[in-house]
Design a protein around this motif. Structure first.
Motif, PDB file in Angstrom:
ATOM      1  N   SER A 192       0.843  -1.195   0.000  1.00 47.08           N
ATOM      2  CA  SER A 192       0.000   0.000   0.000  1.00 47.08           C
ATOM      3  C   SER A 192       0.881   1.248   0.000  1.00 47.08           C
ATOM      4  N   ALA A 193       0.248   2.398  -0.100  1.00 49.45           N
ATOM      5  CA  ALA A 193       0.967   3.666  -0.024  1.00 49.45           C
ATOM      6  C   ALA A 193       1.690   3.802   1.316  1.00 49.45           C
ATOM      7  N   ASP A 194       1.078   3.321   2.383  1.00 51.39           N
ATOM      8  CA  ASP A 194       1.727   3.382   3.692  1.00 51.39           C
ATOM      9  C   ASP A 194       2.975   2.507   3.734  1.00 51.39           C
ATOM     10  N   ASP A 195       2.917   1.341   3.077  1.00 50.29           N
ATOM     11  CA  ASP A 195       4.084   0.459   3.028  1.00 50.29           C
ATOM     12  C   ASP A 195       5.238   1.118   2.277  1.00 50.29           C
ATOM     13  N   VAL A 196       4.921   1.744   1.142  1.00 52.56           N
ATOM     14  CA  VAL A 196       5.949   2.432   0.362  1.00 52.56           C
ATOM     15  C   VAL A 196       6.524   3.588   1.167  1.00 52.56           C
ATOM     16  N   ASP A 197       5.673   4.322   1.829  1.00 52.27           N
ATOM     17  CA  ASP A 197       6.129   5.473   2.615  1.00 52.27           C
ATOM     18  C   ASP A 197       7.026   5.033   3.768  1.00 52.27           C
ATOM     19  N   LEU A 198       6.715   3.900   4.386  1.00 44.70           N
ATOM     20  CA  LEU A 198       7.552   3.386   5.472  1.00 44.70           C
ATOM     21  C   LEU A 198       8.963   3.073   4.961  1.00 44.70           C
ATOM     22  N   ALA A 199       9.047   2.443   3.789  1.00 42.73           N
ATOM     23  CA  ALA A 199      10.352   2.119   3.210  1.00 42.73           C
ATOM     24  C   ALA A 199      11.120   3.384   2.843  1.00 42.73           C
TER      25      ALA A 199
END
Length: 507
Positions: free
Chosen positions: A48-55
């Motif tokens: 998700s967008a949150d997963d990408v942002d975390l990375a």
């Protein structure tokens, strides 16, 4: 030892962030298949967008940390050398995992992956040899440059050469002091995840090399358009490159895009025919033809055309299709049922357009692998430049043959394409070879060879084949921002507003 892929259990993977594998928050999972059997061998998250942002946050923190961002250049070069050693120590495991995941015969995979540790050694050497410039300028001034790593490199990699194409970028990223978030192909994520683990265990600081999994149209798109990327590296189709490149341009990110190809191979009648045919088979069918530099358009001088086609037919029909783990296998499956069907659709298109099917043109049956995605290596002859199989990228074990009259005719046909990644020339006439190399529209030219690369030699295309270069000093230098420093070495008083009328130079 002959390994049975069926013995491999289904593995559940997450993303690799901040030095370890973590569960993604997106919820949905994607199946990863063994293309030789059609079986599910793993599952990965559709991030998700949150997963990408975390990375991305992990990468930014690593870039700004003292542990990585503050590391001395020589210390970083030594670390990249140790990563190359760790890669080499794990090659056997990586060979087999990549063959399982993308279906290339083990012999092909071994021959390709065994070169990759030296990519890192080459760029570590560039880091050690790097010098910033002192620039002679007019007047009593010292002018010099400072280069600083640009930051986060977002890297979207394809299924055809998962580790090799990753490492073309990753070696420069690490040696330059940048950091990366990688979105591997949803078809082939396994060796990318494994390499991230190997590198962290070998001493790479957490957050420098992160991996987010998912579909290109969702996770890949979110990565390319993320507001915090500083460079986008993508290898894939031309349309994907246009979309991702437009997104990255909004944040003024550097870009290196290796996109589609339709490599012309010009075969002249002064070149040894059997050798030309052997190169043709290698160029067209290595990797099941799933390469951007696939020898997909053979342009053959009319005086040897019929004999070339006959010999290529015989050579193609001798290629052994089978289990990728069998050492005798010479051609494995394409990556998916979808790709198999695409290749077969172009076989139908070629026949409908009036090309002559010389051999192949159908799915291949492999005993014990009936659900695999195998395609017969296919050759079409009497192909004209107006046919779709001459103009469009097929991305499978598929090539065409077209006659030409003379050098000018060969060049006209070669350049009749929107693509310009690679080209090849077969001739014993040295002057002709150099004339054509200068005039053909391509970023890479092979004379009397095919598909060769070296980390010191720039790699990339023109036109619809993309922008930017990987490998060489060109790639290394594109990972830095250049700062110009101007120092006054004189001690003369200066007051523009007192002496305005007598000033003769503003800049």
């Amino acid at each position: 030892m002959n390994i049975s892929a069926k013995a491999v259990a289904v593995e559940i993977h997450g993303n690799f962030v901040d030095g370890h594998e973590i569960e993604a928050g997106g919820g949905s999972m994607l199946d990863v298949h063994n293309p030789a059997t059609g079986e599910v061998i793993a599952q990965i998250p559709n991030s998700s967008a949150d997963d990408v942002d975390l990375a991305m946050r992990s990468a930014r923190a690593a870039f700004e940390s003292r542990e990585w961002g503050g590391m001395d250049v020589r210390a970083r070069a030594r670390l990249v050398g140790r990563l190359a050693d760790a890669f080499e120590a794990n090659l056997e495991q990586l060979y087999r995992l990549e063959t399982l995941n993308n279906g290339r015969p083990l012999n092909e995979t071994r021959a390709q992956l065994s070169r990759l540790p030296d990519f890192f050694r080459y760029f570590a050497g560039l880091a050690l040899a790097r010098r910033d410039a002192v620039i002679p300028v007019e007047g009593s001034y010292l002018s010099y440059t400072l280069r600083t790593p640009i930051g986060i490199v977002a890297n979207c990699t394809p299924f055809n050469h998962p580790l090799m194409i990753l490492c073309k970028s990753l070696a420069a990223v690490l040696a330059s002091g940048c950091v990366t978030v990688v979105k591997p192909s949803e078809y082939t994520p396994l060796t990318t995840l494994k390499l991230a683990q190997i590198f962290v265990e070998a001493g790479l600081p957490p957050g420098v090399f992160n991996v987010v999994n998912g579909l290109g149209q969702s996770a890949g798109k979110m990565l390319a358009e993320h507001s915090d990327i500083n460079k986008l590296v993508l290898t894939g189709g031309t349309e994907a490159g246009r979309i991702a490149g437009a997104a990255a341009a909004k944040v003024f990110a550097h870009q290196t895009l290796e996109l589609g190809g339709k490599t012309p191979v010009m075969v002249f009648d002064d070149f040894e025919l059997d050798r030309a045919v052997n190169y043709a088979a290698f160029g067209a069918f290595i990797g099941a033809g799933q390469t951007c530099v696939c020898a997909s358009r053979h342009l053959v001088q009319a005086s040897i055309y019929d004999e070339f086609v006959a010999k290529l037919k015989a050579k193609t029909e001798s290629i052994r299709i089978g289990n990728p783990f069998d050492p005798a296998t010479q051609l494995g499956p394409v990556i998916s049922a979808r790709q198999r069907d695409r290749v077969l659709s172009y076989c139908a298109i070629g026949c409908a357009d009036g090309a002559r099917l010389v051999t192949g043109g159908a799915a291949a049956r492999v005993t014990g692998h009936e659900n695999g995605y195998f395609v017969q290596p296919t050759v079409f002859a009497d192909v004209t430049s107006r046919m779709r199989i001459f103009q469009e990228e097929v991305f499978g074990p598929f090539t065409s043959v077209t006659p030409f009259k003379d050098e000018d005719d060969a060049l006209r046909l070669a350049n009749d394409s929107p693509f310009g990644l690679a080209a090849a020339i077969r001739t014993r006439d040295v002057a002709r070879a150099h004339r054509i190399a200068a005039r053909v529209k391509a970023g890479i030219v092979w004379i009397n060879d095919h598909h060769r690369l070296d980390p010191a030699s720039p790699w990339g295309g023109v036109g619809s084949s993309g922008v930017g270069r990987e490998f060489g000093t060109e790639s290394f230098d594109d990972h830095f921002s250049t700062k110009s420093v101007m120092v006054a070495t004189h001690d003369q008083p200066f007051d523009w507003y007192r002496d305005t009328a007598t000033q003769r130079r503003l800049n």
